[in-house]
Design a protein around this motif. Structure first.
Motif, PDB file in Angstrom:
ATOM      1  N   VAL A  49     -77.472 -36.731  57.787  1.00 48.56           N
ATOM      2  CA  VAL A  49     -78.896 -36.953  58.017  1.00 48.56           C
ATOM      3  C   VAL A  49     -79.681 -35.651  57.833  1.00 48.56           C
ATOM      4  N   SER A  50     -79.135 -34.546  58.322  1.00 50.91           N
ATOM      5  CA  SER A  50     -79.859 -33.279  58.176  1.00 50.91           C
ATOM      6  C   SER A  50     -79.902 -32.819  56.723  1.00 50.91           C
ATOM      7  N   LEU A  51     -78.868 -33.114  55.940  1.00 53.73           N
ATOM      8  CA  LEU A  51     -78.906 -32.786  54.513  1.00 53.73           C
ATOM      9  C   LEU A  51     -80.017 -33.556  53.811  1.00 53.73           C
ATOM     10  N   VAL A  52     -80.100 -34.831  54.083  1.00 53.40           N
ATOM     11  CA  VAL A  52     -81.128 -35.651  53.432  1.00 53.40           C
ATOM     12  C   VAL A  52     -82.524 -35.188  53.852  1.00 53.40           C
ATOM     13  N   VAL A  53     -82.727 -34.934  55.142  1.00 50.59           N
ATOM     14  CA  VAL A  53     -84.049 -34.552  55.633  1.00 50.59           C
ATOM     15  C   VAL A  53     -84.432 -33.149  55.160  1.00 50.59           C
ATOM     16  N   ALA A  54     -83.562 -32.164  55.389  1.00 55.37           N
ATOM     17  CA  ALA A  54     -83.908 -30.775  55.083  1.00 55.37           C
ATOM     18  C   ALA A  54     -84.032 -30.530  53.587  1.00 55.37           C
ATOM     19  N   VAL A  55     -83.083 -31.034  52.815  1.00 52.22           N
ATOM     20  CA  VAL A  55     -83.122 -30.794  51.373  1.00 52.22           C
ATOM     21  C   VAL A  55     -84.259 -31.584  50.732  1.00 52.22           C
ATOM     22  N   GLY A  56     -84.474 -32.807  51.181  1.00 54.50           N
ATOM     23  CA  GLY A  56     -85.572 -33.604  50.642  1.00 54.50           C
ATOM     24  C   GLY A  56     -86.936 -32.982  50.926  1.00 54.50           C
ATOM     25  N   LEU A  57     -87.161 -32.596  52.172  1.00 52.52           N
ATOM     26  CA  LEU A  57     -88.424 -31.944  52.517  1.00 52.52           C
ATOM     27  C   LEU A  57     -88.579 -30.603  51.813  1.00 52.52           C
ATOM     28  N   GLY A  58     -87.487 -29.873  51.717  1.00 50.53           N
ATOM     29  CA  GLY A  58     -87.533 -28.574  51.041  1.00 50.53           C
ATOM     30  C   GLY A  58     -87.923 -28.698  49.581  1.00 50.53           C
ATOM     31  N   GLN A  59     -87.383 -29.689  48.907  1.00 52.85           N
ATOM     32  CA  GLN A  59     -87.721 -29.865  47.497  1.00 52.85           C
ATOM     33  C   GLN A  59     -89.143 -30.359  47.316  1.00 52.85           C
ATOM     34  N   LEU A  60     -89.613 -31.204  48.231  1.00 57.90           N
ATOM     35  CA  LEU A  60     -91.009 -31.641  48.165  1.00 57.90           C
ATOM     36  C   LEU A  60     -91.955 -30.458  48.341  1.00 57.90           C
ATOM     37  N   ILE A  61     -91.691 -29.626  49.322  1.00 64.95           N
ATOM     38  CA  ILE A  61     -92.537 -28.450  49.544  1.00 64.95           C
ATOM     39  C   ILE A  61     -92.444 -27.481  48.369  1.00 64.95           C
ATOM     40  N   TYR A  62     -91.228 -27.318  47.837  1.00 60.13           N
ATOM     41  CA  TYR A  62     -91.049 -26.390  46.720  1.00 60.13           C
ATOM     42  C   TYR A  62     -91.812 -26.865  45.483  1.00 60.13           C
ATOM     43  N   HIS A  63     -91.681 -28.148  45.150  1.00 59.09           N
ATOM     44  CA  HIS A  63     -92.318 -28.656  43.931  1.00 59.09           C
ATOM     45  C   HIS A  63     -93.819 -28.896  44.087  1.00 59.09           C
ATOM     46  N   LEU A  64     -94.253 -29.272  45.285  1.00 61.96           N
ATOM     47  CA  LEU A  64     -95.663 -29.608  45.466  1.00 61.96           C
ATOM     48  C   LEU A  64     -96.523 -28.462  45.986  1.00 61.96           C
ATOM     49  N   ALA A  65     -95.914 -27.455  46.604  1.00 58.68           N
ATOM     50  CA  ALA A  65     -96.715 -26.368  47.163  1.00 58.68           C
ATOM     51  C   ALA A  65     -96.351 -25.000  46.580  1.00 58.68           C
ATOM     52  N   LEU A  66     -95.081 -24.657  46.590  1.00 59.18           N
ATOM     53  CA  LEU A  66     -94.702 -23.306  46.179  1.00 59.18           C
ATOM     54  C   LEU A  66     -94.835 -23.085  44.674  1.00 59.18           C
ATOM     55  N   LEU A  67     -94.376 -24.029  43.870  1.00 64.83           N
ATOM     56  CA  LEU A  67     -94.485 -23.869  42.419  1.00 64.83           C
ATOM     57  C   LEU A  67     -95.935 -23.857  41.924  1.00 64.83           C
ATOM     58  N   PRO A  68     -96.791 -24.797  42.346  1.00 68.05           N
ATOM     59  CA  PRO A  68     -98.178 -24.742  41.861  1.00 68.05           C
ATOM     60  C   PRO A  68     -98.933 -23.480  42.299  1.00 68.05           C
ATOM     61  N   LEU A  69     -98.600 -22.952  43.464  1.00 67.53           N
ATOM     62  CA  LEU A  69     -99.265 -21.747  43.958  1.00 67.53           C
ATOM     63  C   LEU A  69     -98.563 -20.468  43.506  1.00 67.53           C
ATOM     64  N   GLN A  70     -97.504 -20.600  42.716  1.00 66.09           N
ATOM     65  CA  GLN A  70     -96.700 -19.482  42.211  1.00 66.09           C
ATOM     66  C   GLN A  70     -96.153 -18.621  43.356  1.00 66.09           C
ATOM     67  N   LEU A  71     -95.605 -19.298  44.355  1.00 62.79           N
ATOM     68  CA  LEU A  71     -95.003 -18.633  45.511  1.00 62.79           C
ATOM     69  C   LEU A  71     -93.507 -18.933  45.588  1.00 62.79           C
ATOM     70  N   GLU A  72     -92.853 -18.965  44.429  1.00 61.63           N
ATOM     71  CA  GLU A  72     -91.429 -19.323  44.398  1.00 61.63           C
ATOM     72  C   GLU A  72     -90.569 -18.365  45.216  1.00 61.63           C
ATOM     73  N   LEU A 119     -77.375 -26.095  49.484  1.00 59.67           N
ATOM     74  CA  LEU A 119     -77.803 -27.198  48.625  1.00 59.67           C
ATOM     75  C   LEU A 119     -79.298 -27.113  48.322  1.00 59.67           C
ATOM     76  N   SER A 120     -80.089 -26.651  49.271  1.00 59.82           N
ATOM     77  CA  SER A 120     -81.518 -26.476  49.014  1.00 59.82           C
ATOM     78  C   SER A 120     -81.762 -25.436  47.922  1.00 59.82           C
ATOM     79  N   LEU A 121     -81.039 -24.330  47.995  1.00 54.49           N
ATOM     80  CA  LEU A 121     -81.198 -23.286  46.978  1.00 54.49           C
ATOM     81  C   LEU A 121     -80.667 -23.735  45.618  1.00 54.49           C
ATOM     82  N   GLN A 122     -79.545 -24.440  45.611  1.00 48.89           N
ATOM     83  CA  GLN A 122     -79.005 -24.928  44.343  1.00 48.89           C
ATOM     84  C   GLN A 122     -79.939 -25.939  43.697  1.00 48.89           C
TER      85      GLN A 122
END
Length: 143
Positions: A49-72, A119-122
């Motif tokens: 459950v923590s893999l699904v929640v943490a990795v899913g939320l992490g990728q959403l934040i990465y693709h929707l917030a960090l990448l568009p703002l160039q904060l990778e 897994l989040s970093l990969q």
């Protein structure tokens, strides 16, 4: 949809996080005493459950917030927070939903779980979509 099932089977059977990459090897299983089988099942379910929640939320934040703002470069800090902060509430919810499994005492093991961060970093380094990332995390937890 075939990418989802391919990633799910690959993560669960072929590229297993524990066997192939050595990410979630747990001190509970390496202890000298024989662990309670129910506690091992509780740990596996909590990790899933923590893999699904943490990795899913992490990728959403990465693709929707960090990448568009160039904060990778902030992805490590974001992923680390997402791997640690939701664990205690998640264990509380799992304890309420499944009172027969012993989730108490798993907090130190879950906070030190490297599979979440690894897994989040990969997933952020690869060009995985959200659906494929969720299938990787679900397959990793099932494996």
């Amino acid at each position: 949809m075939s990418e989802f099932f391919l990633a799910l089977v690959s993560a669960a059977l072929i590229n297993n996080l524990v066997l192939h990459q050595g990410l979630a090897i747990d001190p509970l299983l390496r202890s000298d005493t024989d662990p309670d089988r129910r506690q091992v099942h509780a740990l596996g379910l909590a990790t899933l459950v923590s893999l699904v929640v943490a990795v899913g939320l992490g990728q959403l934040i990465y693709h929707l917030a960090l990448l568009p703002l160039q904060l990778e470069y902030l992805r490590l800090f974001v992923f680390l927070a997402l791997c640690v902060l939701p664990i205690k509430p998640l264990l509380a919810v799992l304890t309420r939903l499944l009172p027969t499994l012993p989730f108490d005492g798993l907090l130190p093991l879950m906070v030190g779980n490297l599979a979440l961060l690894g897994l989040s970093l990969q997933a952020s380094e690869g060009s995985y979509g959200i659906l494929q990332t969720l299938s990787w995390s679900l397959g990793g937890g099932l494996g």
